[in-house]
Scaffold this motif. Structure first.
Motif, PDB file in Angstrom:
ATOM      1  N   LEU A 220      16.223   3.942  21.436  1.00 34.71           N
ATOM      2  CA  LEU A 220      15.857   4.909  22.468  1.00 34.71           C
ATOM      3  C   LEU A 220      15.072   6.072  21.884  1.00 34.71           C
ATOM      4  N   VAL A 221      15.436   6.457  20.666  1.00 35.10           N
ATOM      5  CA  VAL A 221      14.716   7.524  19.983  1.00 35.10           C
ATOM      6  C   VAL A 221      13.890   6.867  18.887  1.00 35.10           C
ATOM      7  N   PRO A 222      12.625   6.611  19.122  1.00 34.48           N
ATOM      8  CA  PRO A 222      11.829   5.889  18.116  1.00 34.48           C
ATOM      9  C   PRO A 222      11.649   6.707  16.851  1.00 34.48           C
ATOM     10  N   LYS A 223      11.646   5.998  15.726  1.00 33.50           N
ATOM     11  CA  LYS A 223      11.423   6.609  14.431  1.00 33.50           C
ATOM     12  C   LYS A 223      10.108   6.085  13.861  1.00 33.50           C
ATOM     13  N   PRO A 224       9.410   6.888  13.110  1.00 36.17           N
ATOM     14  CA  PRO A 224       8.148   6.406  12.521  1.00 36.17           C
ATOM     15  C   PRO A 224       8.418   5.294  11.516  1.00 36.17           C
ATOM     16  N   PRO A 225       7.526   4.297  11.436  1.00 38.90           N
ATOM     17  CA  PRO A 225       7.740   3.214  10.471  1.00 38.90           C
ATOM     18  C   PRO A 225       7.676   3.734   9.039  1.00 38.90           C
ATOM     19  N   ARG A 226       8.433   3.078   8.181  1.00 32.47           N
ATOM     20  CA  ARG A 226       8.487   3.512   6.791  1.00 32.47           C
ATOM     21  C   ARG A 226       7.175   3.190   6.071  1.00 32.47           C
ATOM     22  N   LYS A 227       6.815   4.050   5.124  1.00 31.62           N
ATOM     23  CA  LYS A 227       5.606   3.875   4.343  1.00 31.62           C
ATOM     24  C   LYS A 227       5.964   3.618   2.887  1.00 31.62           C
ATOM     25  N   ASN A 228       5.070   2.884   2.211  1.00 34.93           N
ATOM     26  CA  ASN A 228       5.250   2.594   0.797  1.00 34.93           C
ATOM     27  C   ASN A 228       4.700   3.774   0.002  1.00 34.93           C
ATOM     28  N   ILE A 229       5.617   4.659  -0.423  1.00 33.89           N
ATOM     29  CA  ILE A 229       5.198   5.883  -1.103  1.00 33.89           C
ATOM     30  C   ILE A 229       4.571   5.567  -2.459  1.00 33.89           C
ATOM     31  N   ILE A 230       5.123   4.606  -3.179  1.00 34.94           N
ATOM     32  CA  ILE A 230       4.592   4.273  -4.506  1.00 34.94           C
ATOM     33  C   ILE A 230       3.164   3.744  -4.389  1.00 34.94           C
ATOM     34  N   LYS A 231       2.936   2.888  -3.400  1.00 33.49           N
ATOM     35  CA  LYS A 231       1.588   2.359  -3.204  1.00 33.49           C
ATOM     36  C   LYS A 231       0.614   3.463  -2.822  1.00 33.49           C
ATOM     37  N   MET A 232       1.058   4.424  -2.021  1.00 29.83           N
ATOM     38  CA  MET A 232       0.185   5.521  -1.628  1.00 29.83           C
ATOM     39  C   MET A 232      -0.174   6.397  -2.825  1.00 29.83           C
ATOM     40  N   LEU A 233       0.771   6.614  -3.741  1.00 33.25           N
ATOM     41  CA  LEU A 233       0.487   7.433  -4.916  1.00 33.25           C
ATOM     42  C   LEU A 233      -0.427   6.711  -5.893  1.00 33.25           C
ATOM     43  N   GLU A 234      -0.236   5.404  -6.078  1.00 35.45           N
ATOM     44  CA  GLU A 234      -1.056   4.659  -7.027  1.00 35.45           C
ATOM     45  C   GLU A 234      -2.492   4.490  -6.537  1.00 35.45           C
ATOM     46  N   ASN A 235      -2.707   4.329  -5.236  1.00 34.34           N
ATOM     47  CA  ASN A 235      -4.039   4.057  -4.688  1.00 34.34           C
ATOM     48  C   ASN A 235      -4.605   5.233  -3.898  1.00 34.34           C
ATOM     49  N   ASN A 236      -4.165   6.409  -4.259  1.00 34.78           N
ATOM     50  CA  ASN A 236      -4.677   7.573  -3.552  1.00 34.78           C
ATOM     51  C   ASN A 236      -6.172   7.764  -3.839  1.00 34.78           C
ATOM     52  N   LEU A 237      -6.941   8.023  -2.800  1.00 38.71           N
ATOM     53  CA  LEU A 237      -8.392   8.261  -2.877  1.00 38.71           C
ATOM     54  C   LEU A 237      -9.176   7.045  -3.350  1.00 38.71           C
ATOM     55  N   LYS A 238      -8.576   5.862  -3.266  1.00 37.47           N
ATOM     56  CA  LYS A 238      -9.300   4.629  -3.616  1.00 37.47           C
ATOM     57  C   LYS A 238      -9.726   3.950  -2.318  1.00 37.47           C
ATOM     58  N   VAL A 239     -11.076   3.802  -2.154  1.00 39.63           N
ATOM     59  CA  VAL A 239     -11.634   3.280  -0.909  1.00 39.63           C
ATOM     60  C   VAL A 239     -12.658   2.198  -1.260  1.00 39.63           C
ATOM     61  N   LEU A 240     -12.563   1.067  -0.577  1.00 39.57           N
ATOM     62  CA  LEU A 240     -13.547  -0.009  -0.714  1.00 39.57           C
ATOM     63  C   LEU A 240     -14.492   0.071   0.472  1.00 39.57           C
ATOM     64  N   ARG A 241     -15.809   0.126   0.170  1.00 42.38           N
ATOM     65  CA  ARG A 241     -16.809   0.298   1.226  1.00 42.38           C
ATOM     66  C   ARG A 241     -17.676  -0.950   1.327  1.00 42.38           C
ATOM     67  N   TYR A 242     -17.914  -1.397   2.559  1.00 42.25           N
ATOM     68  CA  TYR A 242     -18.731  -2.573   2.842  1.00 42.25           C
ATOM     69  C   TYR A 242     -19.759  -2.206   3.912  1.00 42.25           C
ATOM     70  N   GLN A 243     -20.909  -2.895   3.833  1.00 41.63           N
ATOM     71  CA  GLN A 243     -21.943  -2.747   4.852  1.00 41.63           C
ATOM     72  C   GLN A 243     -21.874  -3.928   5.796  1.00 41.63           C
ATOM     73  N   MET A 244     -21.919  -3.671   7.104  1.00 37.90           N
ATOM     74  CA  MET A 244     -21.763  -4.733   8.083  1.00 37.90           C
ATOM     75  C   MET A 244     -22.888  -4.651   9.105  1.00 37.90           C
ATOM     76  N   ALA A 245     -23.086  -5.790   9.759  1.00 37.78           N
ATOM     77  CA  ALA A 245     -24.020  -5.889  10.885  1.00 37.78           C
ATOM     78  C   ALA A 245     -23.259  -6.415  12.083  1.00 37.78           C
ATOM     79  N   LEU A 246     -23.647  -5.962  13.276  1.00 43.39           N
ATOM     80  CA  LEU A 246     -22.946  -6.310  14.497  1.00 43.39           C
ATOM     81  C   LEU A 246     -23.514  -7.605  15.083  1.00 43.39           C
TER      82      LEU A 246
END
Length: 584
Positions: free
Chosen positions: A368-394
């Motif tokens: 009845l009282v929803p709780k936010p889903p749990r997050k993987n804190i270790i994964k967030m700390l290890e991959n912080n500011l790591k972004v993979l960028r791709y170019q796409m066409a529609l």
């Protein structure tokens, strides 16, 4: 003292206040003088010295005359009694002729008792006389400060002392008792009742003997009712019943151990007055025809105790022995009251409505009282500011959409995806954020088990579907290749090879173009110097390249340049070596 010598001062008053004359002879001395005879031969007979004088406070120290007396006190404020008799003790101290009156303390009398008159010499009349022990005797009235005390008795020492002083002691009198006190001391006549079983005998026979029954209270008829396990205690000493509720851990009920306090429970009532509500009537003994007894209890029986229904399903060993000896019961098979396991209802998860991520929306279906889903804190700390960028066409049948370019950013910290369209001037399409940062599910996944896009799904030429829109990946940045090569064990080989085949030719082309530009720059530098023989310069290179590999080391190359006076710049040399000539 007289002339420096001490003389003993004789008292002038004796016991009782009689005057003593210092020079007057006593009767004994006069008798001795009358019988004295003169002797010529031996003279007067020597007599022993008279005893020294003893004061009265020494002679009569701790000697007290004690009389028992009473006095009558008028009571004008009570309708039950008109007067009250109070018993006292009169004490006469011989050492100083003082008196005191003490009343014995009676428990719960409501009167101020104890010492009624403190110790002092009591005046006898208005002429200044005081009471003397010669004035005291049995059977007389003693008037002290407005009260009349009647002396009725004395102790043995008082009687002996008075008789030794020549006083005739009157006979003893009977102590008068208080009528109000005697009236309350007499036992009250209780009405005769017909003979009945002796409760005291029952108490002595069955004290500390209790019958224990295990029961179930069925409360399912009420809202939110349930089956409550209880223990019923029947006390054989006084035929009382007590009900205790058995609490379990985290059962959601208040921890009150007693459901019904110990009391006699009525079984059959007399005819009640129907015109008056029975909920406010107090039950008396004459309104009950029959009370609950041990014969009303047993395994398998259903009892209604004060409006609650109890089913007895078991009892302890002492209860079994009691019923076996007194009632001849032999069947004590317990009943099975355990609930049958109910079938678990499979929860049906509704389909995702498209708002938010499925994990977040799923919490509304689980609680009845929803709780936010749990997050993987270790994964967030290890991959912080790591972004993979791709170019796409529609992929779109609309001709205007063929030239549109989209940048897909995959955030490794939480596996979210965002899509951005670079704005193009005069294209007629407003660029900017195309999809905010969120997780994207693959086509065909269910809300119960959502499958999200991963870096292994992004290959050159692959098609991805984002909320009904199809995109084709056309390019990727260098960080994607470096990340996949550093974590090659976590990704398929086909994904890594696809990115590598796409980015390697571009890198070689860029390096070749840069090397040609560098050669042109070196040639411009040489044109600024004096002309020299190019043929001899090439012959020198071939002479030192004995293996014919086409490469020379840096030291040999610098020596040849110095011989032909060719200027060498360290910056240009390093550029040539880094771009395409690592052996130089």
């Amino acid at each position: 003292f007289k002339n420096g010598y001490a003389f003993s001062r004789l008292p002038r008053e004796g016991i009782g206040g009689d005057t003593l004359f210092a020079n007057q002879l006593s009767q004994d001395e006069l008798d001795d003088l009358c019988t004295k005879r003169t002797t010529l031969t031996y003279g007067q007979v020597k007599r022993s010295a008279p005893s020294r004088f003893t004061p009265a406070f020494v002679e009569y120290d701790k000697k007290v005359l004690k009389f028992d007396a009473y006095f009558m006190e008028e009571v004008s404020i009570s309708p039950v009694e008109n007067y009250r008799i109070r018993h006292v003790g009169i004490y006469y101290y011989l050492e100083d002729d003082s008196m005191c009156i003490i009343e014995p303390v009676v428990k719960n009398s409501g009167l101020v008792q104890g010492k009624l008159m403190k110790r002092h010499r009591v005046p006898k009349n208005d002429q200044g006389d005081f009471y003397h022990w010669k004035d005291l005797n049995l059977g007389i009235d003693l008037h002290i400060y407005g009260r009349t005390y009647r002396l009725v008795n004395c102790d043995a020492f008082t009687k002996v002392f008075l008789e030794s002083q020549g006083i005739v002691v009157n006979p003893e009198e009977e102590m008068v008792l208080d009528p109000y006190t005697e009236q309350h001391r007499t036992p009250v006549q209780k009405p005769m009742v017909p003979a009945s079983p002796d409760p005291f005998r029952q108490f002595l026979a069955y004290d500390t003997k209790v019958l224990r029954f295990y029961a179930i209270w069925d409360d399912t008829n009420c809202p939110f009712g349930d089956h409550h396990p209880c223990i019923i205690h029947y006390f054989l000493a006084d035929d009382t019943v007590e009900v205790r509720e058995v609490h379990r851990r985290n059962d959601g009920r208040d921890p009150f151990p007693i459901l019904m306090k110990r009391q006699r429970l009525p079984k059959v009532f007399e005819d009640k007055n129907k015109n008056f509500p029975s909920c406010v009537l107090e039950i008396t003994d004459h309104e009950v025809k029959e009370w609950y007894s041990p014969k009303d209890f047993g395994i398998g029986k259903t009892l209604t105790l004060l409006g609650r229904t109890f089913l007895i399903y078991d009892c302890d060993k002492f209860t079994q022995d009691f019923y076996r000896e007194k009632y001849g019961v032999t069947d004590f098979q317990p009943l099975d009251v355990h609930k049958k396991p109910t079938k678990k209802v499979v929860q049906v998860i509704p389909p995702h409505n498209g708002f938010g991520i499925p994990e977040d929306s799923l919490q509304n279906c689980l609680s009845l009282v929803p709780k936010p889903p749990r997050k993987n804190i270790i994964k967030m700390l290890e991959n912080n500011l790591k972004v993979l960028r791709y170019q796409m066409a529609l992929e779109s049948p609309v001709p205007e959409d063929k030239n549109r370019i989209f940048i897909l950013s995959y955030f490794l910290s939480d596996d979210t995806v965002s899509i951005f369209e670079p704005p193009v001037r005069n294209s007629g399409i407003l660029g900017g954020k195309y999809l905010k940062r969120t997780k994207v599910t693959k086509p065909g996944s269910t809300p119960e088990n959502p499958i999200y896009y991963e870096p292994s799904d992004f290959t050159i030429g692959s098609t991805i579907e984002v909320f009904g829109h199809r995109f084709v990946i056309t390019d990727a940045d260098t960080f994607v290749l470096n990340y996949l090569e550093n974590h090659a064990e976590n990704f398929p080989a086909a994904t890594l090879q696809s990115i590598r085949d796409h980015l390697r030719p571009q890198k070689v082309e860029v390096e070749t173009k840069d090397l040609d530009d560098l050669i042109v720059e070196v040639q411009k530098e040489l044109k600024l110097q004096e002309p020299f023989n190019t043929r001899k310069f090439h012959e020198a290179f071939h002479h030192f390249d004995k293996e014919g590999s086409g490469f020379l080391d840096q030291t040999t190359f610098l020596n040849i340049c110095d011989r032909f006076h060719v200027p060498t710049s360290t910056i240009l040399l390093k550029k040539v070596r880094w771009k395409g000539c690592p052996d130089l």
